[in-house]
Design a protein around this motif. Structure first.
Motif, short mmCIF file in Angstrom:
data_model
loop_
_atom_site.label_atom_id
_atom_site.label_comp_id
_atom_site.label_asym_id
_atom_site.label_seq_id
_atom_site.Cartn_x
_atom_site.Cartn_y
_atom_site.Cartn_z
N ALA A 185 1.87 3.72 -17.64
CA ALA A 185 0.71 4.59 -17.79
C ALA A 185 -0.41 4.17 -16.85
CB ALA A 185 0.22 4.55 -19.24
N GLY A 186 -1.13 5.16 -16.31
CA GLY A 186 -2.25 4.88 -15.43
C GLY A 186 -1.87 4.42 -14.04
N THR A 187 -0.60 4.53 -13.69
CA THR A 187 -0.12 4.05 -12.39
C THR A 187 -0.15 5.17 -11.36
OG1 THR A 187 1.30 2.36 -13.36
CG2 THR A 187 1.88 3.11 -11.15
N ARG A 188 -0.59 4.82 -10.16
CA ARG A 188 -0.56 5.74 -9.03
C ARG A 188 0.39 5.20 -7.98
NH1 ARG A 188 -5.66 7.75 -5.22
NH2 ARG A 188 -4.51 9.32 -4.03
N VAL A 189 1.25 6.06 -7.45
CA VAL A 189 2.19 5.66 -6.41
C VAL A 189 2.17 6.67 -5.28
CG1 VAL A 189 4.11 6.77 -7.65
CG2 VAL A 189 4.59 5.08 -5.87
N ASP A 219 12.38 1.11 10.20
CA ASP A 219 13.09 -0.12 9.86
C ASP A 219 12.64 -0.73 8.55
OD1 ASP A 219 10.61 -0.87 10.63
OD2 ASP A 219 11.24 -2.26 12.20
N LYS A 220 11.85 -0.02 7.74
CA LYS A 220 11.45 -0.53 6.45
C LYS A 220 11.20 0.62 5.49
CE LYS A 220 6.52 -0.77 7.59
NZ LYS A 220 5.33 -1.64 7.68
N ARG A 221 11.19 0.30 4.19
CA ARG A 221 10.89 1.28 3.15
C ARG A 221 9.62 0.80 2.45
NH1 ARG A 221 16.15 0.47 -0.26
NH2 ARG A 221 15.90 -1.62 0.63
N GLU A 222 8.52 1.50 2.64
CA GLU A 222 7.25 1.04 2.10
C GLU A 222 6.62 2.09 1.20
OE1 GLU A 222 3.26 -1.39 3.48
OE2 GLU A 222 4.37 -0.24 4.99
N ILE A 223 6.12 1.64 0.05
CA ILE A 223 5.38 2.50 -0.85
C ILE A 223 4.08 1.80 -1.24
CG2 ILE A 223 7.50 3.55 -1.76
CD1 ILE A 223 7.05 1.88 -4.32
N PHE A 224 3.13 2.54 -1.84
CA PHE A 224 1.84 1.99 -2.21
C PHE A 224 1.61 2.23 -3.70
CE2 PHE A 224 1.81 3.03 2.23
CZ PHE A 224 1.18 1.94 2.82
N ILE A 225 1.20 1.16 -4.39
CA ILE A 225 1.09 1.19 -5.84
C ILE A 225 -0.29 0.72 -6.29
CG2 ILE A 225 1.84 0.00 -7.95
CD1 ILE A 225 3.83 2.01 -7.32
N ASN A 226 -0.83 1.41 -7.28
CA ASN A 226 -1.97 0.91 -8.05
C ASN A 226 -1.57 1.06 -9.50
OD1 ASN A 226 -4.36 0.35 -9.38
ND2 ASN A 226 -5.29 2.33 -8.91
N ILE A 268 6.50 -3.08 -1.42
CA ILE A 268 5.48 -2.48 -2.29
C ILE A 268 4.14 -3.09 -1.91
CG2 ILE A 268 4.63 -2.14 -4.62
CD1 ILE A 268 7.42 -2.25 -5.65
N SER A 269 3.20 -2.26 -1.50
CA SER A 269 1.87 -2.72 -1.14
C SER A 269 0.87 -2.29 -2.20
CB SER A 269 1.44 -2.16 0.22
OG SER A 269 2.22 -2.72 1.27
N ALA A 270 -0.01 -3.22 -2.56
CA ALA A 270 -1.07 -2.92 -3.54
C ALA A 270 -2.39 -3.41 -3.00
CB ALA A 270 -0.76 -3.56 -4.88
N GLY A 271 -2.73 -2.97 -1.79
CA GLY A 271 -3.98 -3.36 -1.16
C GLY A 271 -3.95 -4.77 -0.66
N ASP A 272 -4.31 -5.73 -1.51
CA ASP A 272 -4.38 -7.12 -1.10
C ASP A 272 -3.10 -7.89 -1.38
OD1 ASP A 272 -4.74 -6.79 -3.80
OD2 ASP A 272 -6.18 -8.42 -4.02
N ASN A 286 9.45 -6.65 -12.24
CA ASN A 286 8.27 -5.96 -12.76
C ASN A 286 7.07 -6.39 -11.93
OD1 ASN A 286 7.50 -4.22 -15.27
ND2 ASN A 286 5.84 -5.71 -15.09
N PHE A 287 6.25 -5.41 -11.54
CA PHE A 287 5.09 -5.68 -10.69
C PHE A 287 3.87 -5.04 -11.33
CE2 PHE A 287 2.85 -4.47 -6.52
CZ PHE A 287 2.19 -5.69 -6.44
N ARG A 288 2.90 -5.89 -11.72
CA ARG A 288 1.67 -5.38 -12.33
C ARG A 288 0.50 -5.66 -11.39
NH1 ARG A 288 1.06 -8.62 -16.67
NH2 ARG A 288 2.42 -7.37 -17.98
N ALA A 289 -0.15 -4.59 -10.89
CA ALA A 289 -1.25 -4.77 -9.95
C ALA A 289 -2.23 -3.61 -10.05
CB ALA A 289 -0.72 -4.89 -8.52
N TYR A 290 -2.78 -3.41 -11.25
CA TYR A 290 -3.84 -2.42 -11.40
C TYR A 290 -5.07 -2.91 -10.63
CZ TYR A 290 -1.33 -0.13 -15.27
OH TYR A 290 -0.40 0.54 -16.04
N ASN A 291 -5.77 -1.99 -9.98
CA ASN A 291 -6.94 -2.38 -9.19
C ASN A 291 -8.00 -3.10 -10.01
OD1 ASN A 291 -5.90 -1.40 -6.84
ND2 ASN A 291 -7.15 0.45 -6.76
N ASN A 292 -8.12 -2.74 -11.29
CA ASN A 292 -9.20 -3.31 -12.10
C ASN A 292 -8.75 -4.49 -12.96
OD1 ASN A 292 -7.63 -1.86 -13.85
ND2 ASN A 292 -9.31 -0.86 -14.91
#
Length: 328
Positions: A139-143, A152-159, A176-180, A191-197
């Motif tokens: 819940a609350g996830t943006r992709v 040559d790569k598979r990249e997505i962005f997650i918050n 998987i990129s989450a900003g920083d 499992n990857f947890r990286a909510y911005n807040n």
């Protein structure tokens, strides 16, 4: 004369003279590599703002201006800067379609179609990508992800939070990129947890191997049964072991696995999952750390009651909000 990093920051925020604009565009056109990277890292450290609209407006002005220097720049130098712009976009979570005119140069006619979805609070959703990778989104996830992976790569962005079952492809690492933060794999489950807040970023590896990397170049290679937590404020990394067969992910609606997390971070995740606002009124309570697992479909009231086993918290509910304070 200001330092170039300061001028670049002014340029980003539309706060410099035309003379400075020309100087910056010339510098960007003629430079690349570490020097430009350092300048962008300084901007990244300054623009972690809550006002997403303001951030997008500032970035769009910046993108348009820097795009005007294309004709005088070599394709290779532009690609270097494009990589850095992509980091800024990921941090601000600007739809990447806004970058297409810049990221794909005249000598590369291939265009990518990007999808951008957000999972409502209180729900979870499974998403299958074009390569067969399955993402379980909490819940609350943006992709933000491409309709088709190319290159040559598979990249997505997650918050947010995702349990990823990545399709194996030795020739194209999955990123998987989450900003920083960035996680790179070839084929695995984690499992990857990286909510911005949230202050703490967490990766729990259930199967395979991953490379975890922060914006300040800290790297951790994980094996199955290892978990890494990164504190965005202190930049400290903590590693620990867990039993993979006992791990439960809220993204898959299995339960919660809180390992040495602050009450503040736990409360934010529970807010998304149960679609209920939780307000912690005491700073000391907010920073208290807990180890707790919930795998029996516990309600929000039951979870908070278990976290308050010592009775030091006073929990009150008013309409759709929960207030937590220290018991006096």
């Amino acid at each position: 004369m200001k330092k170039m990093t300061d001028l670049l920051s002014d340029y980003f925020h539309d706060n410099c003279s035309r003379e400075d604009e020309i100087a910056i565009e010339k510098w960007l056109a003629e430079n690349g590599g570490d020097e430009v990277d350092e300048a962008f890292q300084k901007i990244l450290s300054e623009i972690r703002v809550d006002d997403a609209t303001l951030a997008r407006e500032g970035f769009e002005k910046f993108r348009q201006r820097i795009g005007s220097a294309r004709s005088s720049s070599s394709a290779e130098r532009l690609r270097r800067t494009a990589r850095l712009l992509q980091r800024v976009a990921a941090l601000l979570f600007i739809p990447l379609l806004a970058l297409s005119g810049y990221l794909f140069l005249k000598d590369n006619p291939q265009q990518m179609e990007w999808n951008d979805i957000t999972i409502p609070n209180g729900t979870q959703q499974a998403l299958t990508l074009s390569d067969g990778t399955v993402l379980h989104l909490n819940a609350g996830t943006r992709v933000i992800y491409p309709a088709q992976f190319t290159g040559d790569k598979r990249e997505i962005f997650i918050n947010g939070e995702v349990f990823a079952d990545v399709a194996k492809d030795p020739d194209k690492p999955f990123i998987i990129s989450a900003g920083d933060i960035q996680v790179e794999v070839l084929g695995t489950q984690f499992n990857f947890r990286a909510y911005n807040n949230l202050e703490t970023v967490e990766v729990a590896l259930v199967e395979g191997a991953v490379l975890f990397e922060t914006e300040n170049s800290q790297q951790e290679r994980l094996k199955a049964g290892e978990m890494v937590q990164y504190n965005r404020t202190t930049r400290q990394i903590n590693r620990e072991l867990f039993l993979t067969h006992q791990y439960k992910s809220p993204s898959k609606n299995e339960g919660f696995y809180f390992s040495n997390l602050t009450l503040g971070d736990i409360a934010k995740e529970l807010e998304y999952y149960f679609d209920t606002d939780i307000v912690i009124l005491d700073d000391e309570l907010n920073s208290n750390r807990y180890v707790a697992y919930f795998t029996n479909n516990e309600t929000l009231d039951e979870i908070l009651s278990d976290l308050n086993v010592d009775g030091k918290m006073m929990i009150k509910q008013s309409q759709n909000m929960i207030f937590i304070d220290k018991r006096h």
